[in-house]
Design a protein around this motif. Structure first.
Motif, PDB file in Angstrom:
ATOM      1  N   SER A  74       0.831  -1.207   0.000  1.00  0.00           N
ATOM      2  CA  SER A  74       0.000   0.000   0.000  1.00  0.00           C
ATOM      3  C   SER A  74       0.865   1.256   0.000  1.00  0.00           C
ATOM      4  O   SER A  74       2.009   1.247   0.454  1.00  0.00           O
ATOM      5  CB  SER A  74      -0.901   0.000   1.235  1.00  0.00           C
ATOM      6  OG  SER A  74      -1.671  -1.175   1.282  1.00  0.00           O
ATOM      7  N   GLY A  76      -0.940   4.662   0.475  1.00  0.00           N
ATOM      8  CA  GLY A  76      -1.888   5.750   0.614  1.00  0.00           C
ATOM      9  C   GLY A  76      -1.300   6.912   1.390  1.00  0.00           C
ATOM     10  O   GLY A  76      -0.125   6.922   1.721  1.00  0.00           O
TER      11      GLY A  76
ATOM     12  N   TYR B  61      -5.068   8.345  -6.879  1.00  0.00           N
ATOM     13  CA  TYR B  61      -5.208   7.300  -5.859  1.00  0.00           C
ATOM     14  C   TYR B  61      -6.170   6.220  -6.338  1.00  0.00           C
ATOM     15  O   TYR B  61      -7.274   6.517  -6.801  1.00  0.00           O
ATOM     16  CB  TYR B  61      -5.742   7.889  -4.552  1.00  0.00           C
ATOM     17  CG  TYR B  61      -4.726   8.684  -3.781  1.00  0.00           C
ATOM     18  CD1 TYR B  61      -3.864   8.056  -2.893  1.00  0.00           C
ATOM     19  CD2 TYR B  61      -4.622  10.052  -3.947  1.00  0.00           C
ATOM     20  CE1 TYR B  61      -2.926   8.777  -2.177  1.00  0.00           C
ATOM     21  CE2 TYR B  61      -3.689  10.792  -3.230  1.00  0.00           C
ATOM     22  CZ  TYR B  61      -2.847  10.144  -2.349  1.00  0.00           C
ATOM     23  OH  TYR B  61      -1.921  10.857  -1.649  1.00  0.00           O
ATOM     24  N   GLU B  62      -5.715   4.991  -6.184  1.00  0.00           N
ATOM     25  CA  GLU B  62      -6.538   3.827  -6.490  1.00  0.00           C
ATOM     26  C   GLU B  62      -6.778   3.073  -5.187  1.00  0.00           C
ATOM     27  O   GLU B  62      -5.916   3.042  -4.307  1.00  0.00           O
ATOM     28  CB  GLU B  62      -5.794   2.928  -7.482  1.00  0.00           C
ATOM     29  CG  GLU B  62      -6.535   1.657  -7.862  1.00  0.00           C
ATOM     30  CD  GLU B  62      -5.734   0.804  -8.847  1.00  0.00           C
ATOM     31  OE1 GLU B  62      -4.628   1.224  -9.229  1.00  0.00           O
ATOM     32  OE2 GLU B  62      -6.222  -0.272  -9.206  1.00  0.00           O
ATOM     33  N   HIS B  92     -10.307   9.259   3.016  1.00  0.00           N
ATOM     34  CA  HIS B  92      -9.217   9.251   2.041  1.00  0.00           C
ATOM     35  C   HIS B  92      -9.773   9.457   0.648  1.00  0.00           C
ATOM     36  O   HIS B  92     -10.814   8.902   0.310  1.00  0.00           O
ATOM     37  CB  HIS B  92      -8.469   7.906   2.112  1.00  0.00           C
ATOM     38  CG  HIS B  92      -7.063   7.959   1.606  1.00  0.00           C
ATOM     39  ND1 HIS B  92      -6.752   8.298   0.302  1.00  0.00           N
ATOM     40  CD2 HIS B  92      -5.882   7.707   2.218  1.00  0.00           C
ATOM     41  CE1 HIS B  92      -5.426   8.250   0.161  1.00  0.00           C
ATOM     42  NE2 HIS B  92      -4.877   7.909   1.304  1.00  0.00           N
ATOM     43  N   THR B  94      -9.891   9.162  -3.459  1.00  0.00           N
ATOM     44  CA  THR B  94      -9.513   8.317  -4.589  1.00  0.00           C
ATOM     45  C   THR B  94      -9.533   9.202  -5.831  1.00  0.00           C
ATOM     46  O   THR B  94     -10.083  10.298  -5.827  1.00  0.00           O
ATOM     47  CB  THR B  94     -10.487   7.140  -4.771  1.00  0.00           C
ATOM     48  OG1 THR B  94     -11.810   7.655  -4.958  1.00  0.00           O
ATOM     49  CG2 THR B  94     -10.457   6.206  -3.575  1.00  0.00           C
ATOM     50  N   ALA B 103      -5.514  14.894   0.411  1.00  0.00           N
ATOM     51  CA  ALA B 103      -5.617  13.489   0.011  1.00  0.00           C
ATOM     52  C   ALA B 103      -6.221  12.628   1.106  1.00  0.00           C
ATOM     53  O   ALA B 103      -6.859  11.611   0.826  1.00  0.00           O
ATOM     54  CB  ALA B 103      -4.239  12.949  -0.368  1.00  0.00           C
ATOM     55  N   LYS B 128      -1.609   4.634   5.957  1.00  0.00           N
ATOM     56  CA  LYS B 128      -0.608   4.721   4.887  1.00  0.00           C
ATOM     57  C   LYS B 128       0.025   3.365   4.582  1.00  0.00           C
ATOM     58  O   LYS B 128       0.376   3.085   3.437  1.00  0.00           O
ATOM     59  CB  LYS B 128       0.492   5.723   5.262  1.00  0.00           C
ATOM     60  CG  LYS B 128       0.056   7.167   5.207  1.00  0.00           C
ATOM     61  CD  LYS B 128       1.137   8.099   5.707  1.00  0.00           C
ATOM     62  CE  LYS B 128       2.305   8.195   4.739  1.00  0.00           C
ATOM     63  NZ  LYS B 128       2.013   9.028   3.572  1.00  0.00           N
ATOM     64  N   ILE B 133      -4.826   1.154  -0.502  1.00  0.00           N
ATOM     65  CA  ILE B 133      -4.879   2.412  -1.247  1.00  0.00           C
ATOM     66  C   ILE B 133      -3.491   2.649  -1.828  1.00  0.00           C
ATOM     67  O   ILE B 133      -2.495   2.489  -1.128  1.00  0.00           O
ATOM     68  CB  ILE B 133      -5.266   3.589  -0.327  1.00  0.00           C
ATOM     69  CG1 ILE B 133      -6.631   3.330   0.316  1.00  0.00           C
ATOM     70  CG2 ILE B 133      -5.284   4.901  -1.118  1.00  0.00           C
ATOM     71  CD1 ILE B 133      -6.975   4.294   1.439  1.00  0.00           C
ATOM     72  N   TRP B 134      -3.461   3.008  -3.106  1.00  0.00           N
ATOM     73  CA  TRP B 134      -2.171   3.210  -3.759  1.00  0.00           C
ATOM     74  C   TRP B 134      -2.166   4.562  -4.442  1.00  0.00           C
ATOM     75  O   TRP B 134      -3.149   4.959  -5.056  1.00  0.00           O
ATOM     76  CB  TRP B 134      -1.922   2.126  -4.808  1.00  0.00           C
ATOM     77  CG  TRP B 134      -1.958   0.752  -4.249  1.00  0.00           C
ATOM     78  CD1 TRP B 134      -0.915   0.052  -3.709  1.00  0.00           C
ATOM     79  CD2 TRP B 134      -3.091  -0.112  -4.142  1.00  0.00           C
ATOM     80  NE1 TRP B 134      -1.338  -1.185  -3.295  1.00  0.00           N
ATOM     81  CE2 TRP B 134      -2.665  -1.317  -3.542  1.00  0.00           C
ATOM     82  CE3 TRP B 134      -4.435   0.011  -4.492  1.00  0.00           C
ATOM     83  CZ2 TRP B 134      -3.530  -2.376  -3.297  1.00  0.00           C
ATOM     84  CZ3 TRP B 134      -5.299  -1.035  -4.239  1.00  0.00           C
ATOM     85  CH2 TRP B 134      -4.846  -2.215  -3.658  1.00  0.00           C
ATOM     86  N   LYS B 135      -1.010   5.197  -4.362  1.00  0.00           N
ATOM     87  CA  LYS B 135      -0.879   6.492  -5.014  1.00  0.00           C
ATOM     88  C   LYS B 135       0.071   6.378  -6.196  1.00  0.00           C
ATOM     89  O   LYS B 135       1.096   5.694  -6.123  1.00  0.00           O
ATOM     90  CB  LYS B 135      -0.418   7.512  -3.996  1.00  0.00           C
ATOM     91  CG  LYS B 135       0.921   8.105  -4.187  1.00  0.00           C
ATOM     92  CD  LYS B 135       1.182   9.164  -3.148  1.00  0.00           C
ATOM     93  CE  LYS B 135       2.034   8.622  -2.022  1.00  0.00           C
ATOM     94  NZ  LYS B 135       2.129   9.547  -0.907  1.00  0.00           N
ATOM     95  N   TRP B 146       4.519   4.785  -9.221  1.00  0.00           N
ATOM     96  CA  TRP B 146       3.613   4.281  -8.188  1.00  0.00           C
ATOM     97  C   TRP B 146       4.274   4.332  -6.816  1.00  0.00           C
ATOM     98  O   TRP B 146       5.446   3.982  -6.678  1.00  0.00           O
ATOM     99  CB  TRP B 146       3.219   2.841  -8.486  1.00  0.00           C
ATOM    100  CG  TRP B 146       2.191   2.727  -9.551  1.00  0.00           C
ATOM    101  CD1 TRP B 146       2.398   2.445 -10.875  1.00  0.00           C
ATOM    102  CD2 TRP B 146       0.784   2.927  -9.398  1.00  0.00           C
ATOM    103  NE1 TRP B 146       1.214   2.448 -11.557  1.00  0.00           N
ATOM    104  CE2 TRP B 146       0.204   2.740 -10.675  1.00  0.00           C
ATOM    105  CE3 TRP B 146      -0.032   3.244  -8.317  1.00  0.00           C
ATOM    106  CZ2 TRP B 146      -1.174   2.853 -10.878  1.00  0.00           C
ATOM    107  CZ3 TRP B 146      -1.394   3.363  -8.524  1.00  0.00           C
ATOM    108  CH2 TRP B 146      -1.949   3.168  -9.797  1.00  0.00           C
TER     109      TRP B 146
END
Lengths: 77, 153
Positions: A74, A76, B61-62, B92, B94, B103, B128, B133-135, B146
């Motif tokens: 992850s 985020g 963001y996915e 958060h 997306t 974000a 995080k 969740i991926w940025k 990524w």
């Protein structure tokens, strides 16, 4: 089985694709995908897998109707 | 949606854990006041315009919507078990988030500031590193990366 990949894995595979090979567990699936695209081998080693919105471990027995999600680490925030 | 009963009284706040539209930080803060809370801590994670010497255009963001939302709820539940919080909120983004936009927001409220600060950092650190969740950073030179500036790699 249907495979869904996320984030950086989309740089190596289609976001969603079908696999008809005789793959019986998650460990074998990881190896299979690593052979399909050797560039993804490193990130695949770090990935988590889920079926039906629940994490599964390496020994999970895959059935042909499963949709398997593959998650890179992850990032985020 | 954030809610549920804890071992101590935590106010129910109706928000979604993930949002595809800009986060309304002021509105979220307005939900975080509680008569028993003397401290409210708000963390806003915002998109900065640079990373590793490259100019950032925007982030995308996915998320795995169902699992990510569930994980955020679990993290909030865990924080509520560790500290006597009156409010614990996390939301958060997306999708595409531009420089200066928010974000992620984490808000914690408790009787005293120490618990609110500690719980807030605990929540954002776990979101995080654990939430699905991926940025992806998109740079002004046209490249992308990524998970660029996350310490989890």
């Amino acid at each position: 089985m249907k495979i869904q990949v996320f984030a950086v894995l989309k740089d190596y595979f289609d976001r969603e694709f079908d696999l008809n090979d005789d793959i019986t567990d998650i460990a074998s699936l990881r190896e299979h995908l690593s052979r399909l695209n050797t560039s993804a081998q490193g990130v695949l080693q770090l990935c988590r897998f889920a079926v039906h919105d629940e994490f599964v471990d390496q020994t999970y027995n895959i059935t042909k109707n499963d949709t398997i999600c593959i998650f890179p680490p992850s990032s985020g925030g | 949606m954030i809610r549920s009963a804890y071992s101590h009284p935590v106010a129910e706040v109706e928000i979604t854990e993930l949002s595809a539209v800009p986060l309304n930080v002021v509105e979220l803060l307005s939900k975080a006041h509680h008569p028993k809370a003397g401290a409210v801590v708000l963390f806003s994670g915002e998109v900065r315009n640079n990373n590793n010497g490259k100019e950032v255009a925007y982030l995308d963001y996915e998320a795995h919507q169902i699992m990510a939302a569930k994980m955020i709820r679990t993290i909030l539940d865990d924080a509520n078990k560790k500290w006597p919080l009156n409010i614990a909120i996390a939301q958060h983004r997306t999708g595409k988030v531009t420089v200066g936009e928010t974000a992620v927001v984490v808000i914690t409220a408790s009787a005293h500031r120490s618990e609110a600060y500690q719980a807030n950092q605990y929540i954002i650190d776990r979101i995080k590193h654990e939430a699905l969740i991926w940025k992806c950073e998109y740079f002004t030179d046209g490249s992308h990366q990524w998970g660029g500036n996350c310490s989890c790699h």
